[in-house]
Write an enzyme that holds these catalytic residues in place. Sequence first.
Site, PDB file in Angstrom:
ATOM      1  N   GLU A 103     -30.730 -76.016  10.312  1.00 33.80           N
ATOM      2  CA  GLU A 103     -29.684 -75.625  11.258  1.00 33.80           C
ATOM      3  C   GLU A 103     -30.142 -75.899  12.687  1.00 33.80           C
ATOM      4  O   GLU A 103     -31.347 -75.893  12.979  1.00 33.80           O
ATOM      5  CB  GLU A 103     -29.372 -74.141  11.039  1.00 33.80           C
ATOM      6  N   ASP A 104     -29.187 -76.145  13.572  1.00 33.05           N
ATOM      7  CA  ASP A 104     -29.552 -76.390  14.969  1.00 33.05           C
ATOM      8  C   ASP A 104     -29.971 -75.098  15.678  1.00 33.05           C
ATOM      9  O   ASP A 104     -31.061 -75.012  16.229  1.00 33.05           O
ATOM     10  CB  ASP A 104     -28.421 -77.117  15.723  1.00 33.05           C
ATOM     11  N   ASP A 107     -28.188 -68.106  16.121  1.00 32.01           N
ATOM     12  CA  ASP A 107     -27.639 -67.356  17.256  1.00 32.01           C
ATOM     13  C   ASP A 107     -27.346 -65.922  16.798  1.00 32.01           C
ATOM     14  O   ASP A 107     -28.270 -65.122  16.686  1.00 32.01           O
ATOM     15  CB  ASP A 107     -26.393 -68.116  17.744  1.00 32.01           C
ATOM     16  N   PHE A 156     -26.466 -71.319  27.004  1.00 34.08           N
ATOM     17  CA  PHE A 156     -25.726 -72.267  26.179  1.00 34.08           C
ATOM     18  C   PHE A 156     -26.366 -73.640  26.317  1.00 34.08           C
ATOM     19  O   PHE A 156     -26.501 -74.167  27.427  1.00 34.08           O
ATOM     20  CB  PHE A 156     -24.247 -72.321  26.563  1.00 34.08           C
ATOM     21  N   ARG A 169     -23.567 -84.362  22.233  1.00 31.33           N
ATOM     22  CA  ARG A 169     -24.467 -84.356  21.072  1.00 31.33           C
ATOM     23  C   ARG A 169     -25.520 -85.444  21.175  1.00 31.33           C
ATOM     24  O   ARG A 169     -26.610 -85.309  20.649  1.00 31.33           O
ATOM     25  CB  ARG A 169     -23.675 -84.565  19.777  1.00 31.33           C
TER      26      ARG A 169
HETATM   27  P1  IMP Z   1     -24.298 -68.012  14.569  1.00 30.77           P
HETATM   28  O1  IMP Z   1     -23.462 -67.800  13.360  1.00 30.77           O
HETATM   29  O2  IMP Z   1     -23.829 -67.180  15.728  1.00 30.77           O
HETATM   30  O3  IMP Z   1     -25.769 -67.850  14.347  1.00 30.77           O
HETATM   31  O4  IMP Z   1     -23.902 -69.448  15.021  1.00 30.77           O
HETATM   32  C1  IMP Z   1     -24.732 -70.458  15.094  1.00 30.77           C
HETATM   33  C2  IMP Z   1     -23.910 -71.669  15.464  1.00 30.77           C
HETATM   34  O5  IMP Z   1     -23.254 -71.504  16.721  1.00 30.77           O
HETATM   35  C3  IMP Z   1     -24.834 -72.836  15.650  1.00 30.77           C
HETATM   36  O6  IMP Z   1     -24.961 -73.533  14.457  1.00 30.77           O
HETATM   37  C4  IMP Z   1     -24.148 -73.646  16.707  1.00 30.77           C
HETATM   38  O7  IMP Z   1     -23.245 -74.527  16.093  1.00 30.77           O
HETATM   39  C5  IMP Z   1     -23.373 -72.663  17.510  1.00 30.77           C
HETATM   40  N1  IMP Z   1     -24.091 -72.334  18.746  1.00 30.77           N
HETATM   41  C6  IMP Z   1     -24.682 -71.172  19.068  1.00 30.77           C
HETATM   42  N2  IMP Z   1     -25.251 -71.240  20.272  1.00 30.77           N
HETATM   43  C7  IMP Z   1     -25.023 -72.493  20.729  1.00 30.77           C
HETATM   44  C8  IMP Z   1     -25.394 -73.194  21.939  1.00 30.77           C
HETATM   45  O8  IMP Z   1     -26.064 -72.682  22.841  1.00 30.77           O
HETATM   46  N3  IMP Z   1     -24.983 -74.479  22.015  1.00 30.77           N
HETATM   47  C9  IMP Z   1     -24.269 -75.105  21.047  1.00 30.77           C
HETATM   48  N4  IMP Z   1     -23.908 -74.491  19.916  1.00 30.77           N
HETATM   49  C10 IMP Z   1     -24.278 -73.199  19.753  1.00 30.77           C
HETATM   50 MG    MG Z   2     -23.871 -75.322  13.992  1.00 31.25          MG
END
Ligand code: IMP
Ligand code: MG
Length: 178
Positions: A103-104, A107, A156, A169
């Site tokens: 995963e990237d 969060d 962000f 991207r």
């Molecule tokens: P989570 O379910 O809140 O953990 O969401 C994670 C997803 O939110 C990541 O896979 C990203 O696609 C997106 N995301 C969260 N923070 C960022 C950010 O700073 N930049 C870009 N995408 C983000």
């Molecule tokens: Mg994502």
Amino acid sequence: MTREKTMAPNLTILFAREQIAARVADLGRQITTDFAGQPVVLVGVLKGAAIFLSDLARHIELDSTFDFIAVSSYANQKQNSGEVKLLKDVDQSVEDKNIILVEDILDTGLTLSYLKEMLMARHPRTFRIAALLDKPSRRQQPIRADYTGFEIPDEFVVGYGMDYAERYRSLPDICVLR
Ligand code: IMP
Ligand code: MG
């Protein structure tokens, strides 16, 4: 984020391409050591993890295969509902395989908690998470990655696969968007 930010973004480099490359190579070596010759399946979460997965894979000296999953969160419509919609499932069975979910960003943890629960129910042999970035201060679900590239503050970020409204991207560096 406002429309103005999209038109004239203020981008500041947080991790330069050389730093990213060095850290991703570290993670690949760690995974190579941990799995000691066993095959692994890298499951990338589209689209943000695509670039990370392709670089990471080339530093994993194991018999590896790729698979991809796509999700969308309902964060905009239903704030913090934790609801995640599966848009694309893996193509191959994960049963009895060594699964590394790639995963990237970790969060709130809602996405990875959902995906972990879904994949664990299919009885992989082992299940690990590799997240390039981790924002621990944002966590709503108690989940952690087994392999983390960098911990970052609540900013962000875009680039190296990560987007704001599908843009940025392809930036080679990870940048903060303000
Ligand atoms: P989570 O379910 O809140 O953990 O969401 C994670 C997803 O939110 C990541 O896979 C990203 O696609 C997106 N995301 C969260 N923070 C960022 C950010 O700073 N930049 C870009 N995408 C983000
Ligand atoms: Mg994502």
